[in-house]
Design an enzyme around this catalytic site. Sequence first.
Site, PDB file in Angstrom:
ATOM      1  N   GLY A  46       0.833  -1.192   0.000  1.00 44.75           N
ATOM      2  CA  GLY A  46       0.000   0.000   0.000  1.00 44.75           C
ATOM      3  C   GLY A  46       0.866   1.239   0.000  1.00 44.75           C
ATOM      4  CD  GLN A  51       3.347   5.762   2.672  1.00 42.88           C
ATOM      5  OE1 GLN A  51       2.376   5.253   2.133  1.00 42.88           O
ATOM      6  NE2 GLN A  51       4.311   5.037   3.211  1.00 42.88           N
ATOM      7  CB  CYS A  91       5.025   2.069   7.505  1.00 41.01           C
ATOM      8  SG  CYS A  91       4.620   3.580   6.623  1.00 41.01           S
ATOM      9  CG  LEU A  92       6.598   0.888   1.489  1.00 38.90           C
ATOM     10  CD1 LEU A  92       6.048   1.202   0.105  1.00 38.90           C
ATOM     11  CD2 LEU A  92       7.727  -0.138   1.402  1.00 38.90           C
ATOM     12  CG  HIS A 133      -0.736   1.454   7.342  1.00 37.26           C
ATOM     13  ND1 HIS A 133       0.171   0.975   8.267  1.00 37.26           N
ATOM     14  CD2 HIS A 133      -0.012   2.252   6.497  1.00 37.26           C
ATOM     15  CE1 HIS A 133       1.367   1.470   7.994  1.00 37.26           C
ATOM     16  NE2 HIS A 133       1.298   2.234   6.920  1.00 37.26           N
ATOM     17  CD  GLU A 134      -1.026   2.497   2.793  1.00 34.45           C
ATOM     18  OE1 GLU A 134      -0.444   3.593   2.815  1.00 34.45           O
ATOM     19  OE2 GLU A 134      -0.446   1.419   3.045  1.00 34.45           O
ATOM     20  CG  HIS A 137       0.500   6.951   5.406  1.00 41.27           C
ATOM     21  ND1 HIS A 137       1.641   7.354   6.061  1.00 41.27           N
ATOM     22  CD2 HIS A 137       0.645   5.622   5.194  1.00 41.27           C
ATOM     23  CE1 HIS A 137       2.443   6.305   6.245  1.00 41.27           C
ATOM     24  NE2 HIS A 137       1.854   5.230   5.728  1.00 41.27           N
TER      25      HIS A 137
HETATM   26 NI    NI Z   1       2.616   3.259   5.658  1.00 40.92          NI
END
Ligand code: NI
Length: 173
Positions: A46, A51, A91-92, A133-134, A137
């Site tokens: 995701g 991000q 998370c990235l 989660h996204e 963000h």
């Molecule tokens: Ni994330």
Amino acid sequence: MAMLNILEFPDPRLRTRAVPVETVDDELRRLIDSMFETMYAAPGIGLAATQVDVHRRFLVADVSTDKSDPQVLINPEIVASEGEMINEEGCLSVPGIYAEVRRAEKIRVRYLDRDGNEVERDMDGLLAVCVQHEMDHLEGRLFVDYLSEAKRQKIRKRLQKERRQQPEPAAVL
Ligand code: NI
């Protein structure tokens, strides 16, 4: 398409609250394609626009194991949720860190798809975790915010130390 740079914790830009998308057009779709490319290459399941330093409300996800289920959610809203589940998340934007987070087990989400059509859909399992989660963000929230301040501080220090230890990239001219 182009690879995009992913912001990393504790970059303050990750704290920006995204604004709604006003028009779903080709410019947006090009950005979405680049986000998929960046997410798959990372690799991740995701990626929220926040991000990649784009502060508009949309995200991409694909929880399949073979890139066969790309999802685009524009202006997503959770209109109903039920139950609770605890999953280990990563998370990235917080590389190498994993922690257990409590989320709703099932959600109903209303959003626009990549053609601008309104969709309302029930989600559960990994996709429900990923979308929650996204969507965090897009609010400027990270999964580490659910941990104690002491743990978050430890993660911040660990990532800073790792970054210092990485050799400077060679000049590419
Ligand atoms: Ni994330």
